[in-house]
Design a protein around this motif. Structure first.
Motif, PDB file in Angstrom:
ATOM      1  N   THR A 211       0.542  -0.955   0.178  1.00 10.65           N
ATOM      2  CA  THR A 211       0.030  -0.053   0.106  1.00 10.65           C
ATOM      3  C   THR A 211       0.855   1.169   0.162  1.00 10.65           C
ATOM      4  N   PRO A 212       1.626   1.209   0.917  1.00 12.97           N
ATOM      5  CA  PRO A 212       2.625   2.946   0.511  1.00 12.97           C
ATOM      6  C   PRO A 212       3.413   2.969  -0.645  1.00 12.97           C
ATOM      7  N   ALA A 213       3.824   1.773  -0.773  1.00 16.06           N
ATOM      8  CA  ALA A 213       4.766   1.820  -2.376  1.00 16.06           C
ATOM      9  C   ALA A 213       3.383   2.271  -3.075  1.00 16.06           C
ATOM     10  N   LEU A 214       2.136   1.326  -3.412  1.00 19.86           N
ATOM     11  CA  LEU A 214       1.233   1.960  -4.425  1.00 19.86           C
ATOM     12  C   LEU A 214       0.493   3.493  -4.483  1.00 19.86           C
ATOM     13  N   CYS A 215       0.544   3.883  -3.059  1.00 26.93           N
ATOM     14  CA  CYS A 215       0.516   5.695  -2.364  1.00 26.93           C
ATOM     15  C   CYS A 215       1.860   6.499  -3.501  1.00 26.93           C
ATOM     16  N   LEU A 216       2.873   6.019  -2.754  1.00 25.47           N
ATOM     17  CA  LEU A 216       4.503   6.661  -3.699  1.00 25.47           C
ATOM     18  C   LEU A 216       3.885   7.018  -4.921  1.00 25.47           C
ATOM     19  N   LEU A 217       3.645   5.168  -5.628  1.00 20.83           N
ATOM     20  CA  LEU A 217       3.411   5.285  -7.337  1.00 20.83           C
ATOM     21  C   LEU A 217       2.248   6.159  -7.879  1.00 20.83           C
ATOM     22  N   ALA A 218       1.087   6.951  -6.919  1.00 20.30           N
ATOM     23  CA  ALA A 218       0.451   7.344  -7.437  1.00 20.30           C
ATOM     24  C   ALA A 218       0.142   9.328  -7.219  1.00 20.30           C
ATOM     25  N   ALA A 219       1.293   9.689  -6.261  1.00 19.24           N
ATOM     26  CA  ALA A 219       1.524  10.484  -5.621  1.00 19.24           C
ATOM     27  C   ALA A 219       1.952  11.532  -6.790  1.00 19.24           C
ATOM     28  N   VAL A 220       3.335  10.798  -7.193  1.00 18.24           N
ATOM     29  CA  VAL A 220       4.695  11.178  -8.455  1.00 18.24           C
ATOM     30  C   VAL A 220       3.441  10.579  -9.788  1.00 18.24           C
ATOM     31  N   ALA A 221       2.480   9.687  -9.930  1.00 18.89           N
ATOM     32  CA  ALA A 221       1.440   9.501 -11.822  1.00 18.89           C
ATOM     33  C   ALA A 221       0.844  11.122 -11.653  1.00 18.89           C
ATOM     34  N   TYR A 222       0.151  11.210  -9.867  1.00 21.05           N
ATOM     35  CA  TYR A 222      -1.027  13.184  -9.691  1.00 21.05           C
ATOM     36  C   TYR A 222      -0.091  13.862 -10.244  1.00 21.05           C
ATOM     37  N   ASP A 223       0.821  14.075  -9.867  1.00 22.71           N
ATOM     38  CA  ASP A 223       1.879  15.006  -9.513  1.00 22.71           C
ATOM     39  C   ASP A 223       1.891  15.905 -11.502  1.00 22.71           C
ATOM     40  N   LYS A 224       2.486  13.968 -12.529  1.00 21.46           N
ATOM     41  CA  LYS A 224       2.426  14.810 -13.559  1.00 21.46           C
ATOM     42  C   LYS A 224       1.467  14.848 -14.757  1.00 21.46           C
ATOM     43  N   LEU A 225       0.298  14.477 -14.067  1.00 25.73           N
ATOM     44  CA  LEU A 225      -0.552  14.849 -14.486  1.00 25.73           C
ATOM     45  C   LEU A 225      -1.203  16.409 -15.012  1.00 25.73           C
ATOM     46  N   PRO A 226      -1.612  16.444 -16.123  1.00 23.91           N
ATOM     47  CA  PRO A 226      -1.162  18.086 -16.985  1.00 23.91           C
ATOM     48  C   PRO A 226      -2.520  18.436 -15.636  1.00 23.91           C
ATOM     49  N   LYS A 227      -1.954  19.500 -14.563  1.00 20.37           N
ATOM     50  CA  LYS A 227      -3.504  20.142 -14.018  1.00 20.37           C
ATOM     51  C   LYS A 227      -2.768  21.486 -14.110  1.00 20.37           C
ATOM     52  N   ASN A 228      -3.857  22.880 -13.297  1.00 19.94           N
ATOM     53  CA  ASN A 228      -2.736  23.972 -13.412  1.00 19.94           C
ATOM     54  C   ASN A 228      -4.280  24.466 -12.018  1.00 19.94           C
ATOM     55  N   SER A 229      -4.324  25.661 -11.606  1.00 18.67           N
ATOM     56  CA  SER A 229      -5.383  26.152 -10.555  1.00 18.67           C
ATOM     57  C   SER A 229      -6.935  26.560 -11.557  1.00 18.67           C
ATOM     58  N   ASP A 230      -7.037  26.285 -12.765  1.00 14.77           N
ATOM     59  CA  ASP A 230      -8.230  26.268 -13.164  1.00 14.77           C
ATOM     60  C   ASP A 230      -8.732  24.957 -13.562  1.00 14.77           C
ATOM     61  N   THR A 231      -7.924  23.977 -13.318  1.00 12.51           N
ATOM     62  CA  THR A 231      -8.471  23.169 -14.222  1.00 12.51           C
ATOM     63  C   THR A 231     -10.130  22.684 -13.253  1.00 12.51           C
ATOM     64  N   LYS A 232     -10.753  22.404 -13.976  1.00 14.67           N
ATOM     65  CA  LYS A 232     -12.033  21.410 -13.471  1.00 14.67           C
ATOM     66  C   LYS A 232     -12.069  20.816 -12.547  1.00 14.67           C
ATOM     67  N   PRO A 233     -13.383  20.657 -11.572  1.00 14.80           N
ATOM     68  CA  PRO A 233     -13.542  19.231 -10.262  1.00 14.80           C
ATOM     69  C   PRO A 233     -13.799  18.803 -11.317  1.00 14.80           C
ATOM     70  N   ALA A 234     -14.552  18.249 -11.733  1.00 16.07           N
ATOM     71  CA  ALA A 234     -14.490  16.930 -12.740  1.00 16.07           C
ATOM     72  C   ALA A 234     -13.716  16.355 -13.257  1.00 16.07           C
ATOM     73  N   ILE A 235     -12.453  17.434 -14.217  1.00 14.56           N
ATOM     74  CA  ILE A 235     -11.622  16.340 -14.509  1.00 14.56           C
ATOM     75  C   ILE A 235     -10.633  16.071 -13.351  1.00 14.56           C
ATOM     76  N   LEU A 236     -10.774  16.569 -11.710  1.00 14.27           N
ATOM     77  CA  LEU A 236      -9.315  16.192 -11.125  1.00 14.27           C
ATOM     78  C   LEU A 236     -10.391  15.074  -9.934  1.00 14.27           C
ATOM     79  N   GLY A 237     -11.851  14.977 -10.431  1.00 13.86           N
ATOM     80  CA  GLY A 237     -12.096  13.775 -10.084  1.00 13.86           C
ATOM     81  C   GLY A 237     -12.096  12.668 -10.542  1.00 13.86           C
TER      82      GLY A 237
END
Length: 165
Positions: A75-101
């Motif tokens: 679980t910690p390994a998967l959470c770390l992978l998810a954190a890095v993957a989420y950091d690499k996704l294209p998003k900014n302060s204007d990203t819609k909440p539906a896209i973030l979800g």
């Protein structure tokens, strides 16, 4: 302000750990249990920083594995992978909440697939398609919703903050 943010994150961490390990496995609707720690981790990463997400994901995943799982460290390994993957996704302060979800839901779904494959590798036998359709998909949807709720609850902590150059 930093002390208030850390206190809220600590209480959120404790609440997510309690929900994941004690409350939601016993009392849930149609056996659909969201991965609340992952949702908190993704919400903290969106609102605060990757460092906060890494700390929450590593400690929360380790505590959950020690309390409930038979594969300690997955679980910690998967959470770390998810954190890095989420950091690499294209998003900014204007990203819609539906896209973030949707991002959070897709990451949770990918983690559930990897967890199912790891279970299959160590010798568990189950219907993979049924596990994905009736287990992983609803869990991923609920995790994405919990992440959106977490983002909405943590966002007010950033009011009146100015970044130093």
């Amino acid at each position: 302000m930093a002390l208030k943010r850390q206190a809220v994150l600590f209480l959120s961490f404790d609440t997510a750990l309690l929900l994941d390990t004690a409350i939601l496995p016993k009392w849930n609707l149609f056996h659909m249990v969201p991965f609340v720690m992952l949702a908190l981790m993704l919400a903290a990463e969106q609102v605060f920083s990757l460092q906060a997400a890494i700390i929450i994901g590593t400690l929360g995943g380790l505590f959950e594995d020690l309390l409930c799982e038979n594969m300690i460290g997955l679980t910690p390994a998967l959470c770390l992978l998810a954190a890095v993957a989420y950091d690499k996704l294209p998003k900014n302060s204007d990203t819609k909440p539906a896209i973030l979800g949707l991002y959070c839901m897709l990451l949770a779904f990918a983690l559930e697939i990897v967890r199912a494959l790891a279970s299959w590798v160590i010798g568990m036998r189950f219907g993979f398609v049924n596990a994905v359709l009736y287990g992983a998909l609803p869990r991923a949807l609920l995790t994405g919703l919990w992440a959106l709720i977490g983002m909405a609850l943590l966002k007010p902590l950033l009011k009146r903050q100015v970044d130093n150059p």
